[in-house]
Each structure stands twice: as structure tokens, then as C-alpha cells.
Design a protein around this motif. Sequence first.
Motif, PDB file in Angstrom:
ATOM      1  N   VAL A  29       0.948  -1.195  -0.051  1.00  0.00           N
ATOM      2  CA  VAL A  29       0.054  -0.140  -0.002  1.00  0.00           C
ATOM      3  C   VAL A  29       0.835   1.277   0.046  1.00  0.00           C
ATOM      4  O   VAL A  29       1.871   1.421   0.836  1.00  0.00           O
ATOM      5  CB  VAL A  29      -0.837  -0.033   1.130  1.00  0.00           C
ATOM      6  CG1 VAL A  29      -1.830   1.338   1.268  1.00  0.00           C
ATOM      7  CG2 VAL A  29      -1.708  -1.306   1.381  1.00  0.00           C
ATOM      8  N   GLY A  30       0.580   2.128  -0.916  1.00  0.00           N
ATOM      9  CA  GLY A  30       1.450   3.286  -0.979  1.00  0.00           C
ATOM     10  C   GLY A  30       2.397   3.222  -2.144  1.00  0.00           C
ATOM     11  O   GLY A  30       2.810   2.276  -2.702  1.00  0.00           O
ATOM     12  N   PHE A  31       2.746   4.505  -2.501  1.00  0.00           N
ATOM     13  CA  PHE A  31       3.482   5.029  -3.454  1.00  0.00           C
ATOM     14  C   PHE A  31       4.910   4.274  -3.413  1.00  0.00           C
ATOM     15  O   PHE A  31       5.502   4.462  -2.459  1.00  0.00           O
ATOM     16  CB  PHE A  31       3.692   6.200  -4.095  1.00  0.00           C
ATOM     17  CG  PHE A  31       4.602   6.799  -5.069  1.00  0.00           C
ATOM     18  CD1 PHE A  31       4.252   6.498  -6.236  1.00  0.00           C
ATOM     19  CD2 PHE A  31       5.779   7.029  -4.758  1.00  0.00           C
ATOM     20  CE1 PHE A  31       5.177   6.844  -7.372  1.00  0.00           C
ATOM     21  CE2 PHE A  31       6.900   7.542  -5.944  1.00  0.00           C
ATOM     22  CZ  PHE A  31       6.318   7.247  -7.043  1.00  0.00           C
ATOM     23  N   GLN A  32       5.566   3.489  -4.261  1.00  0.00           N
ATOM     24  CA  GLN A  32       6.742   3.039  -4.073  1.00  0.00           C
ATOM     25  C   GLN A  32       8.051   3.730  -4.747  1.00  0.00           C
ATOM     26  O   GLN A  32       7.803   4.101  -6.168  1.00  0.00           O
ATOM     27  CB  GLN A  32       6.788   1.636  -4.795  1.00  0.00           C
ATOM     28  CG  GLN A  32       5.965   0.644  -4.051  1.00  0.00           C
ATOM     29  CD  GLN A  32       6.024   0.782  -2.419  1.00  0.00           C
ATOM     30  OE1 GLN A  32       7.055   0.184  -2.096  1.00  0.00           O
ATOM     31  NE2 GLN A  32       5.022   0.963  -1.918  1.00  0.00           N
ATOM     32  N   LYS A  33       8.849   4.358  -3.920  1.00  0.00           N
ATOM     33  CA  LYS A  33       9.951   5.121  -4.434  1.00  0.00           C
ATOM     34  C   LYS A  33      10.930   4.275  -5.242  1.00  0.00           C
ATOM     35  O   LYS A  33      11.395   4.736  -6.170  1.00  0.00           O
ATOM     36  CB  LYS A  33      10.832   5.850  -3.464  1.00  0.00           C
ATOM     37  CG  LYS A  33      11.852   6.837  -3.733  1.00  0.00           C
ATOM     38  CD  LYS A  33      12.367   7.538  -2.587  1.00  0.00           C
ATOM     39  CE  LYS A  33      13.443   8.326  -3.232  1.00  0.00           C
ATOM     40  NZ  LYS A  33      14.168   9.096  -2.120  1.00  0.00           N
ATOM     41  N   THR A  34      11.176   2.969  -4.821  1.00  0.00           N
ATOM     42  CA  THR A  34      11.808   2.186  -5.291  1.00  0.00           C
ATOM     43  C   THR A  34      11.232   0.498  -5.294  1.00  0.00           C
ATOM     44  O   THR A  34      10.560   0.415  -4.701  1.00  0.00           O
ATOM     45  CB  THR A  34      13.472   1.745  -4.973  1.00  0.00           C
ATOM     46  OG1 THR A  34      13.133   1.533  -3.579  1.00  0.00           O
ATOM     47  CG2 THR A  34      14.187   3.126  -5.191  1.00  0.00           C
ATOM     48  N   VAL A  35      11.409  -0.147  -6.448  1.00  0.00           N
ATOM     49  CA  VAL A  35      10.967  -1.476  -6.553  1.00  0.00           C
ATOM     50  C   VAL A  35      12.237  -2.493  -6.514  1.00  0.00           C
ATOM     51  O   VAL A  35      12.727  -2.332  -7.455  1.00  0.00           O
ATOM     52  CB  VAL A  35       9.977  -1.813  -7.615  1.00  0.00           C
ATOM     53  CG1 VAL A  35       9.439  -3.207  -7.575  1.00  0.00           C
ATOM     54  CG2 VAL A  35       8.603  -0.621  -7.712  1.00  0.00           C
ATOM     55  N   ASP A  36      12.217  -3.172  -5.442  1.00  0.00           N
ATOM     56  CA  ASP A  36      13.742  -3.970  -5.360  1.00  0.00           C
ATOM     57  C   ASP A  36      13.290  -5.598  -5.556  1.00  0.00           C
ATOM     58  O   ASP A  36      14.025  -6.203  -6.192  1.00  0.00           O
ATOM     59  CB  ASP A  36      14.204  -4.091  -3.794  1.00  0.00           C
ATOM     60  CG  ASP A  36      14.607  -2.674  -3.421  1.00  0.00           C
ATOM     61  OD1 ASP A  36      14.966  -1.729  -4.317  1.00  0.00           O
ATOM     62  OD2 ASP A  36      14.505  -2.210  -2.344  1.00  0.00           O
ATOM     63  N   THR A  37      12.062  -5.872  -5.563  1.00  0.00           N
ATOM     64  CA  THR A  37      11.661  -7.494  -5.796  1.00  0.00           C
ATOM     65  C   THR A  37      10.631  -7.361  -6.657  1.00  0.00           C
ATOM     66  O   THR A  37       9.697  -6.752  -6.630  1.00  0.00           O
ATOM     67  CB  THR A  37      11.306  -7.969  -4.405  1.00  0.00           C
ATOM     68  OG1 THR A  37      12.304  -7.744  -3.362  1.00  0.00           O
ATOM     69  CG2 THR A  37      10.995  -9.427  -4.548  1.00  0.00           C
ATOM     70  N   PHE A  38      10.582  -8.285  -7.631  1.00  0.00           N
ATOM     71  CA  PHE A  38       9.723  -8.406  -8.784  1.00  0.00           C
ATOM     72  C   PHE A  38       9.076 -10.043  -8.596  1.00  0.00           C
ATOM     73  O   PHE A  38       9.663 -10.763  -8.250  1.00  0.00           O
ATOM     74  CB  PHE A  38      10.284  -8.055  -9.925  1.00  0.00           C
ATOM     75  CG  PHE A  38      10.485  -6.725 -10.298  1.00  0.00           C
ATOM     76  CD1 PHE A  38       9.982  -5.847 -10.843  1.00  0.00           C
ATOM     77  CD2 PHE A  38      12.094  -6.471  -9.788  1.00  0.00           C
ATOM     78  CE1 PHE A  38      10.351  -4.668 -10.730  1.00  0.00           C
ATOM     79  CE2 PHE A  38      12.523  -5.154 -10.024  1.00  0.00           C
ATOM     80  CZ  PHE A  38      11.678  -4.204 -10.448  1.00  0.00           C
ATOM     81  N   PRO A  39       7.591 -10.252  -9.210  1.00  0.00           N
ATOM     82  CA  PRO A  39       6.837  -9.112  -9.535  1.00  0.00           C
ATOM     83  C   PRO A  39       6.253  -8.347  -8.076  1.00  0.00           C
ATOM     84  O   PRO A  39       6.438  -8.801  -7.009  1.00  0.00           O
ATOM     85  CB  PRO A  39       5.607  -9.960 -10.173  1.00  0.00           C
ATOM     86  CG  PRO A  39       5.825 -11.273  -9.721  1.00  0.00           C
ATOM     87  CD  PRO A  39       7.115 -11.318  -9.369  1.00  0.00           C
ATOM     88  N   CYS A  40       5.685  -7.311  -8.228  1.00  0.00           N
ATOM     89  CA  CYS A  40       5.237  -6.375  -7.227  1.00  0.00           C
ATOM     90  C   CYS A  40       4.019  -5.741  -7.559  1.00  0.00           C
ATOM     91  O   CYS A  40       4.030  -5.320  -8.665  1.00  0.00           O
ATOM     92  CB  CYS A  40       6.368  -5.488  -6.936  1.00  0.00           C
ATOM     93  SG  CYS A  40       5.783  -3.993  -5.576  1.00  0.00           S
ATOM     94  N   ILE A  41       3.351  -5.625  -6.555  1.00  0.00           N
ATOM     95  CA  ILE A  41       1.640  -4.702  -6.924  1.00  0.00           C
ATOM     96  C   ILE A  41       1.916  -3.765  -5.810  1.00  0.00           C
ATOM     97  O   ILE A  41       1.971  -4.013  -4.544  1.00  0.00           O
ATOM     98  CB  ILE A  41       0.687  -5.554  -6.774  1.00  0.00           C
ATOM     99  CG1 ILE A  41       0.695  -6.823  -7.862  1.00  0.00           C
ATOM    100  CG2 ILE A  41      -0.596  -4.790  -6.787  1.00  0.00           C
ATOM    101  CD1 ILE A  41      -0.428  -7.834  -7.797  1.00  0.00           C
ATOM    102  N   ALA A  42       1.624  -2.547  -6.185  1.00  0.00           N
ATOM    103  CA  ALA A  42       1.425  -1.285  -5.023  1.00  0.00           C
ATOM    104  C   ALA A  42       0.470  -0.545  -5.714  1.00  0.00           C
ATOM    105  O   ALA A  42      -0.024  -0.418  -6.855  1.00  0.00           O
ATOM    106  CB  ALA A  42       2.809  -0.442  -5.484  1.00  0.00           C
ATOM    107  N   PHE A  43      -0.407  -0.205  -4.467  1.00  0.00           N
ATOM    108  CA  PHE A  43      -1.423   0.604  -4.920  1.00  0.00           C
ATOM    109  C   PHE A  43      -1.617   1.744  -3.926  1.00  0.00           C
ATOM    110  O   PHE A  43      -1.440   1.530  -2.799  1.00  0.00           O
ATOM    111  CB  PHE A  43      -2.751  -0.282  -4.996  1.00  0.00           C
ATOM    112  CG  PHE A  43      -3.091  -1.007  -3.815  1.00  0.00           C
ATOM    113  CD1 PHE A  43      -3.919  -0.650  -2.532  1.00  0.00           C
ATOM    114  CD2 PHE A  43      -2.422  -2.140  -3.396  1.00  0.00           C
ATOM    115  CE1 PHE A  43      -4.258  -1.467  -1.517  1.00  0.00           C
ATOM    116  CE2 PHE A  43      -2.842  -2.972  -2.375  1.00  0.00           C
ATOM    117  CZ  PHE A  43      -3.510  -2.320  -1.396  1.00  0.00           C
ATOM    118  N   TYR A  44      -2.561   2.754  -4.131  1.00  0.00           N
ATOM    119  CA  TYR A  44      -2.726   3.919  -3.409  1.00  0.00           C
ATOM    120  C   TYR A  44      -3.883   4.773  -3.887  1.00  0.00           C
ATOM    121  O   TYR A  44      -4.209   4.704  -5.056  1.00  0.00           O
ATOM    122  CB  TYR A  44      -1.364   4.906  -3.354  1.00  0.00           C
ATOM    123  CG  TYR A  44      -0.616   4.985  -4.874  1.00  0.00           C
ATOM    124  CD1 TYR A  44      -1.012   6.171  -5.527  1.00  0.00           C
ATOM    125  CD2 TYR A  44       0.188   4.218  -5.278  1.00  0.00           C
ATOM    126  CE1 TYR A  44      -0.478   6.603  -6.856  1.00  0.00           C
ATOM    127  CE2 TYR A  44       0.755   4.333  -6.669  1.00  0.00           C
ATOM    128  CZ  TYR A  44       0.350   5.527  -7.257  1.00  0.00           C
ATOM    129  OH  TYR A  44       0.912   5.547  -8.616  1.00  0.00           O
TER     130      TYR A  44
END
Length: 136
Positions: A29-44
Motif C-alpha cells: 500500500v502506498g507509492f513506491q519510490k523504488t521497487v527491489d523485488t519482482f513481481p510487485c503490486i503497489a496501490f494507493y
Amino acid sequence: MYAALSSMRRILINNVYVSSSVTANNIKVGFQKTVDTFPCIAFYRIGGSSLGMMGYNTSTGGTQNRMEDVMLQVDIFHLDSTEDLELLDDQVIKAVMSGAIIGESYDLIGDSSSFDNSYDCYRVIQTWRYSRLVSE
């Protein structure tokens, strides 16, 4: 408005198809400044409103109803291929459309995919409208 974020996370984590592709720790939950691990789902949350129904301000002791609408952005990040990304995109859509509980609804407003140079990965951006009737 917190209910929309809580509901979305519950749906994604509890869906067998989504959770087989993305671990619960990578559903954020929340905006991700960086994505380190894939796959990833972020929402806000990107917007919303809460509108009082007829008589909301004048109700004396009765139920006050309001319609809550929340706009959510769901970002899906994947390294491997656009095919895997599109499959995960479909899984998320099916999970959210069928996972709402009684009294809430989700509508997919927009869905686009691209290569994201800032994260150096493939990305889908989904825009959802979450609605529910709140009685107070």
C-alpha cells in the motif's frame, strides 16, 4: 477512505491466482519510490469523494447515509516479459472484480501497460473506482 485500501489488499492477498504469482510482502500500500523485488503490486489512493445522501445534514436521530467513492491506482511491476505482466494484469482484474464484499463495488476505469524506465521493468497501471454506501 481507508476501507478502500484495506479491501483492495485483502482481495489481492487472499486470491489464490494473484498470491501464486506475487507474495504478500510484495503487495504494498502506498507509492513506491523504488521497487527491489519482482513481481510487485503497489496501490494507493489518487482521489475520492464522500457525498451525503438526501437528508444527511437534517437527519435527527435517524440513519445518515453517504456514498463514498475512492479512486485507486494499482501499479503492477514485472521484470520477465510483457506476457507474464499481462497474465498478472488479468489475474488482478478478475480477483478485484469478483472479490468485493456485499456493500462495496469496484469498477475498472483504465488499464495501460508500458516499459517503465525509472524502475527498469515492465509496468501496468490500473485505475479503479471503489464505491460503498456508508450508514452512520
